[in-house]
Write an enzyme that holds these catalytic residues in place. Structure first.
Site, PDB file in Angstrom:
ATOM      1  N   ASP A   1      -5.924  -7.036  18.037  1.00 37.95           N
ATOM      2  CA  ASP A   1      -4.691  -7.753  18.508  1.00 37.95           C
ATOM      3  C   ASP A   1      -5.341  -8.478  19.637  1.00 37.95           C
ATOM      4  OD1 ASP A   1      -5.212  -5.723  20.447  1.00 37.95           O
ATOM      5  OD2 ASP A   1      -3.391  -4.763  20.274  1.00 37.95           O
TER       6      ASP A   1
ATOM      7  N   ASP B   1       1.430  -2.728  10.780  1.00 30.49           N
ATOM      8  CA  ASP B   1       0.652  -1.716  11.358  1.00 30.49           C
ATOM      9  C   ASP B   1       1.571  -0.799  12.206  1.00 30.49           C
ATOM     10  OD1 ASP B   1       0.718  -3.918  13.604  1.00 30.49           O
ATOM     11  OD2 ASP B   1      -0.173  -2.259  14.614  1.00 30.49           O
TER      12      ASP B   1
ATOM     13  N   CYS C   1       3.305  15.657  -2.290  1.00 33.22           N
ATOM     14  CA  CYS C   1       2.200  14.880  -2.051  1.00 33.22           C
ATOM     15  C   CYS C   1       0.789  15.364  -2.414  1.00 33.22           C
ATOM     16  CB  CYS C   1       2.115  15.004  -0.352  1.00 33.22           C
ATOM     17  SG  CYS C   1       0.690  14.050   0.518  1.00 33.22           S
TER      18      CYS C   1
ATOM     19  N   CYS D   1      -2.220  14.791  -0.933  1.00 32.46           N
ATOM     20  CA  CYS D   1      -3.205  14.506   0.077  1.00 32.46           C
ATOM     21  C   CYS D   1      -4.130  15.775   0.294  1.00 32.46           C
ATOM     22  CB  CYS D   1      -2.766  13.998   1.414  1.00 32.46           C
ATOM     23  SG  CYS D   1      -2.083  15.147   2.758  1.00 32.46           S
TER      24      CYS D   1
END
Ligand SMILES: [Zn+2]
Length: 378
Positions: A92, A282, A320, A322
């Protein structure tokens, strides 16, 4: 053209799937970008980010400029090498943190003088300086220096803020164009970094339109911005207003360049915006919430501190797959949180990032199916 943005498909609702070819990574969009504030996505190691399929992460210019310093990072070959991240990076402009974190800031036409939140030292940021710092850090994408208009802001204040942001956008672009080849990895990659402009305008539709049109006009000589961001959203306004501003701006931006909405949002928001035609987003939310024990799951939000999970041996999110949900129970995650163990933030963050990145993966797959449906003859 210096930037490669291959549009693969667009739906009637505006949602699009594309490939953004950056110097360090070909990024499949729409994409969610985890935020690596000070050269780290808090509590999550880089190899884990890779295994989660994170394609691009953010670095915050303000933080890296103050510590360890952009010149130190330049001497070490740039941010990619310093943090050992081979994929894409975006920095940024530093503007948002200058306005939100620093003390005693003084804004003038020339730039912003501020005091570091770390040690009170005095610094001066101009659009040119922000570009120099970002070029030294050497992400794949730099952002124009802007003033993030606060919410609420009255009409006069929003107009004045926009005027400054537009003047700074011009100066950012000119300075970036003249110096982009100074990026630390230029010789190695044979390619330059990219620079995105930022649409501001507060919550005024006409100011947002004016901002977008003026940024796009800067492209006259073919050396304009490589992509466009919509900033100043998710700053406390109701969600309907966020969406209204995005919907107002998107049609004005060139179809052949990426569009990035900064700092959003909740899981349902990022899916909604991706389906409207936003390519990049983001947010610190998945990692920040994780450190406070808030997990985003297919069953809704789950506060892992809850007593009811004390002996719950089920996974954080049954849907999930993960690495956290495959291995650990809710009871264990709750215990880590209660005990103040460092692993708590790590495991919670990994799951939340997996959840966010999974949403974008599903949206991309759904856009790809539509593509097959319209482009393949029966
Ligand atoms: Zn999980």
């Amino acid at each position: 053209m210096s930037l490669q943005f291959n549009l693969l498909n667009q739906t009637a609702a505006g949602g699009r799937r594309a490939q953004l070819v950056l110097p360090h990574q070909a990024v499949e969009t729409p994409v969610f970008m985890p935020v690596g504030t000070a050269g780290t996505v808090k509590a999550v190691p880089q190899d884990v980010l890779e295994s989660l399929d994170a394609q691009i992460i953010l670095g915050n210019t303000y933080h890296l400029y103050l510590r360890p310093g952009h010149e130190a990072i330049r001497r070490m070959g740039g941010l990619h090498r310093f943090i050992s991240w081979p994929r894409a990076l975006l920095t940024d402009s530093g503007g948002f943190q200058v306005f939100s974190l620093s003390q005693l800031r003084k804004v003038s036409e020339e730039g912003v003088r501020f005091r570091s939140h770390l040690d009170g030292s005095s610094h001066f940021f101009t659009p040119e300086h922000s570009m120099d710092v970002q070029i030294a850090l050497g992400a794949d994408i730099a952002m124009a220096f802007d003033e993030c208009t606060e919410y609420p802001a009255d009409r006069t204040r929003a107009e004045e803020s926009l005027r400054l942001t537009m003047a700074w956008a011009r100066r950012s672009l000119d300075h970036f164009t003249a110096h982009k080849h100074e990026v630390p990895w230029f010789e190695e990659k044979g390619r330059c970094m990219q620079c995105f402009g930022i649409v501001q305008g507060g919550m005024y539709r006409d100011l947002r339109r004016e901002s977008a049109e003026r940024l796009v006009e800067m492209d006259q000589a073919g050396s304009g911005f490589d992509g466009y961001a919509i900033g100043g959203l998710s700053v406390g306004e109701p969600r309907d207003l966020t969406m209204e501003m995005i919907a107002e701006v998107l049609p004005l931006l060139p179809k052949d360049k990426p569009r990035y909405v900064m700092g959003v949002g909740y899981p349902d928001e990022i899916e909604q915006y991706a389906r409207m035609g936003v390519d990049m987003m983001d947010c610190v939310l998945p990692t920040r919430a994780a450190r406070h024990g808030l997990l985003f799951t297919s069953e809704g939000r789950l506060n892992i501190k809850g007593k009811k999970y004390a002996e719950d041996q089920g996974p954080p999110d049954p849907a999930c797959d993960c690495m956290v949900c495959r291995r650990y129970s809710r009871a264990y995650l709750r215990h880590l949180m209660q005990a103040g163990e460092a692993l708590s933030g790590t495991l919670n963050s990994i799951h939340n990032l997996a959840y966010y990145l999974g949403i974008m993966k599903r949206v991309r797959a759904s856009l790809a199916r539509r593509e097959a449906g319209v482009s393949t003859p029966a």
